[in-house]
Design a protein around this motif. Structure first.
Motif, PDB file in Angstrom:
ATOM      1  N   ASN A  91      14.003  20.000  13.775  1.00  0.00           N
ATOM      2  CA  ASN A  91      14.291  19.092  12.791  1.00  0.00           C
ATOM      3  C   ASN A  91      14.362  17.561  13.268  1.00  0.00           C
ATOM      4  OD1 ASN A  91      15.136  20.763  10.985  1.00  0.00           O
ATOM      5  ND2 ASN A  91      17.250  21.394  12.158  1.00  0.00           N
ATOM      6  N   LYS A 124      11.652  15.938  14.302  1.00  0.00           N
ATOM      7  CA  LYS A 124      10.479  15.159  14.337  1.00  0.00           C
ATOM      8  C   LYS A 124      11.361  14.046  12.980  1.00  0.00           C
ATOM      9  CE  LYS A 124       9.043  17.738  17.686  1.00  0.00           C
ATOM     10  NZ  LYS A 124       7.591  16.983  18.973  1.00  0.00           N
ATOM     11  N   THR A 125       9.626  13.442  13.259  1.00  0.00           N
ATOM     12  CA  THR A 125       9.968  12.063  12.433  1.00  0.00           C
ATOM     13  C   THR A 125       9.096  12.579  10.839  1.00  0.00           C
ATOM     14  OG1 THR A 125       7.563  11.361  13.066  1.00  0.00           O
ATOM     15  CG2 THR A 125       9.391  10.474  13.782  1.00  0.00           C
ATOM     16  N   LYS A 126       9.975  13.534   9.911  1.00  0.00           N
ATOM     17  CA  LYS A 126      10.160  13.827   8.880  1.00  0.00           C
ATOM     18  C   LYS A 126      10.963  14.706   8.253  1.00  0.00           C
ATOM     19  CE  LYS A 126       9.647  19.146  10.828  1.00  0.00           C
ATOM     20  NZ  LYS A 126      11.048  18.932  10.746  1.00  0.00           N
ATOM     21  N   PRO A 127      11.336  15.265   6.757  1.00  0.00           N
ATOM     22  CA  PRO A 127      12.407  15.434   6.420  1.00  0.00           C
ATOM     23  C   PRO A 127      12.491  16.984   6.424  1.00  0.00           C
ATOM     24  CG  PRO A 127      10.844  14.084   4.751  1.00  0.00           C
ATOM     25  CD  PRO A 127      10.410  14.335   5.677  1.00  0.00           C
ATOM     26  N   SER A 130      10.064  19.957   5.457  1.00  0.00           N
ATOM     27  CA  SER A 130       9.747  19.191   5.072  1.00  0.00           C
ATOM     28  C   SER A 130       7.630  20.203   5.416  1.00  0.00           C
ATOM     29  CB  SER A 130       9.076  18.376   4.782  1.00  0.00           C
ATOM     30  OG  SER A 130       8.475  18.074   6.194  1.00  0.00           O
ATOM     31  N   LEU A 131       7.924  20.777   6.454  1.00  0.00           N
ATOM     32  CA  LEU A 131       6.518  21.903   7.144  1.00  0.00           C
ATOM     33  C   LEU A 131       6.663  22.672   6.959  1.00  0.00           C
ATOM     34  CD1 LEU A 131       5.810  19.758  10.890  1.00  0.00           C
ATOM     35  CD2 LEU A 131       4.553  19.731   7.971  1.00  0.00           C
ATOM     36  N   GLU A 191       6.723  25.346  10.095  1.00  0.00           N
ATOM     37  CA  GLU A 191       8.600  25.579  11.498  1.00  0.00           C
ATOM     38  C   GLU A 191       8.898  26.749  11.620  1.00  0.00           C
ATOM     39  OE1 GLU A 191      11.319  22.664   9.315  1.00  0.00           O
ATOM     40  OE2 GLU A 191       9.873  21.479   8.670  1.00  0.00           O
ATOM     41  N   PHE A 202       2.760  20.157  16.019  1.00  0.00           N
ATOM     42  CA  PHE A 202       3.288  19.641  15.798  1.00  0.00           C
ATOM     43  C   PHE A 202       4.673  19.941  16.682  1.00  0.00           C
ATOM     44  CE2 PHE A 202       6.233  22.585  13.712  1.00  0.00           C
ATOM     45  CZ  PHE A 202       7.429  22.106  13.420  1.00  0.00           C
ATOM     46  N   MET A 231       4.042  15.930  17.959  1.00  0.00           N
ATOM     47  CA  MET A 231       4.815  15.264  17.150  1.00  0.00           C
ATOM     48  C   MET A 231       5.606  14.362  17.157  1.00  0.00           C
ATOM     49  SD  MET A 231       5.501  16.182  12.929  1.00  0.00           S
ATOM     50  CE  MET A 231       6.488  15.105  12.012  1.00  0.00           C
ATOM     51  N   GLU A 290      17.685   8.616  12.154  1.00  0.00           N
ATOM     52  CA  GLU A 290      16.950   9.801  11.234  1.00  0.00           C
ATOM     53  C   GLU A 290      18.012   9.244   9.503  1.00  0.00           C
ATOM     54  OE1 GLU A 290      17.871  12.375  14.512  1.00  0.00           O
ATOM     55  OE2 GLU A 290      18.183  10.692  16.056  1.00  0.00           O
TER      56      GLU A 290
END
Length: 350
Positions: A21, A23-26, A29-30, A34, A328, A332, A342
């Motif tokens: 959670n 990682k540079t993503k919402p 979102s993966l 995940e 990832f 990532m 964040e």
């Protein structure tokens, strides 16, 4: 049969999700990547999971029921396909080569003698099973030998540094065995379990069902998995079940292919349900009963692209997705590492 399988530890659950959670993503979102990264991290008990020396192993065996015409192809195709494998010309060769996955073939019970120079792993129990429309496919001793031999194959591969496995199968008539295994072990009407296999038309499917229904009505045994496999299994299916139980004991991750492979897992899960904790499900086969089998196991397939070839091909087509999940989680950047602000949601999760 004494497989000592441990439940997967939950000790790293919070840390794994925190890493995912962050990682540079919402968050989320993966998608399924995940969940895959989380499960492999749990299996390996490692915040930086990795795939080492991956293998896809095709177990091959002939089926006596094939003599009754339950398949579109003659039984001889089984051994002919093993020559194709060893020449590198089959779909499983193409996909495993594409992704750098080691490919192995095990002769569990093909009605043919292969030259040792072909590098086929010889675990032949007999020259095919007997026709279970007339009696048991194998003896109980042969069934137990199959479990032992499958476990031995995995022990050897694990000692070579492998921690990630996919299974394939070859054996004309083996969708018939899988259908009967599903019907008995999951208590599903046989008619819902019988499909087209290698490409039967509607008349062929009806004839196949009639033959299998006759065999089922002659069976006087129970629903113990060893009894069911002894009566209706194939040597390749039995060996795969044993291989799966040993792989789970050794804490290896398994990528499960289609209908036949899942039938072996269904049987293995009836012996020790903890085996399921070590499995990822590659795809939903176009064989009609596979989704019923997956639902029974409470399993979510990663792909649904209309495949039904077997051989482990669905698993190999899925394999790059597994690799992406590993990449990832390990490579990532986190918000902190990248210097990106964040969200409050992540702070709350922490």
């Amino acid at each position: 049969m004494d497989f000592k399988i441990s439940s997967i530890s939950t000790a790293l659950d919070h840390k794994l999700w925190n890493k995912i959670n962050s990682k540079t993503k919402p968050i989320g979102s993966l998608g399924i990547l995940e969940k895959i990264a989380f499960q492999i991290g749990k299996i390996q008990e490692n915040l930086t999971p990795e795939i080492k020396n991956p293998n896809v192993i095709v177990f091959a065996g002939d089926h006596g029921i094939a003599d009754d015409g339950v398949s579109f192809y003659p039984k001889s195709v089984s051994y002919e396909m093993l020559y194709n494998y060893m020449q590198g010309g089959a779909a499983i060769n193409v996909f495993s080569r594409q992704h750098g996955v080691n490919f192995k073939v095990v002769d569990a019970g093909i009605d043919h003698d292969f030259d040792p120079s072909l590098n086929i792993i010889n675990k032949k129990i007999a020259y095919g099973t007997k026709n279970y429309r007339l009696g048991p496919a194998m003896t109980k001793e042969q069934c137990l030998q199959g479990f032992k031999s499958g476990a031995e194959v995995i022990e050897t591969i694990q000692k070579e540094g492998c921690n990630f496995l996919a299974f394939g199968e070859k054996g004309i008539g083996n969708t018939s065995s899988a259908a009967l295994i599903l019907s008995l072990l999951a208590d599903i009407n046989l008619e819902e379990c019988v499909g087209r296999g290698t490409g039967l038309n509607n008349d062929g499917v009806k004839s196949k069902f009639d033959l299998l229904n006759e065999a089922l009505h002659k069976y006087n045994g129970g629903k113990d998995p060893i009894e069911v496999l002894t009566q209706f299994g194939g040597f390749e299916i039995v060996m795969i079940s044993g291989a799966m139980l040993k792989a789970a004991e050794l804490k290896m991750t398994m990528l499960i292919d289609g209908f036949i492979i899942t039938s072996a897992l269904l049987a293995a899960s009836k012996i020790n349900p903890k085996v399921l904790e070590y499995c990822l499900f590659a795809h939903k086969s176009n064989e009609q009963a596979h989704i019923k089998m997956l639902n029974y196991l409470n399993a979510t397939p990663i792909l649904d692209i209309g495949m039904r070839l077997g051989e482990g091909t669905g698993a190999m087509v899925c394999y790059p997705i597994i690799k992406s999940a590993i990449q990832f989680i390990n490579e990532m950047a986190s918000f902190q590492e990248a210097g990106v602000s964040e969200s409050e949601e992540i702070e709350t999760i922490r």
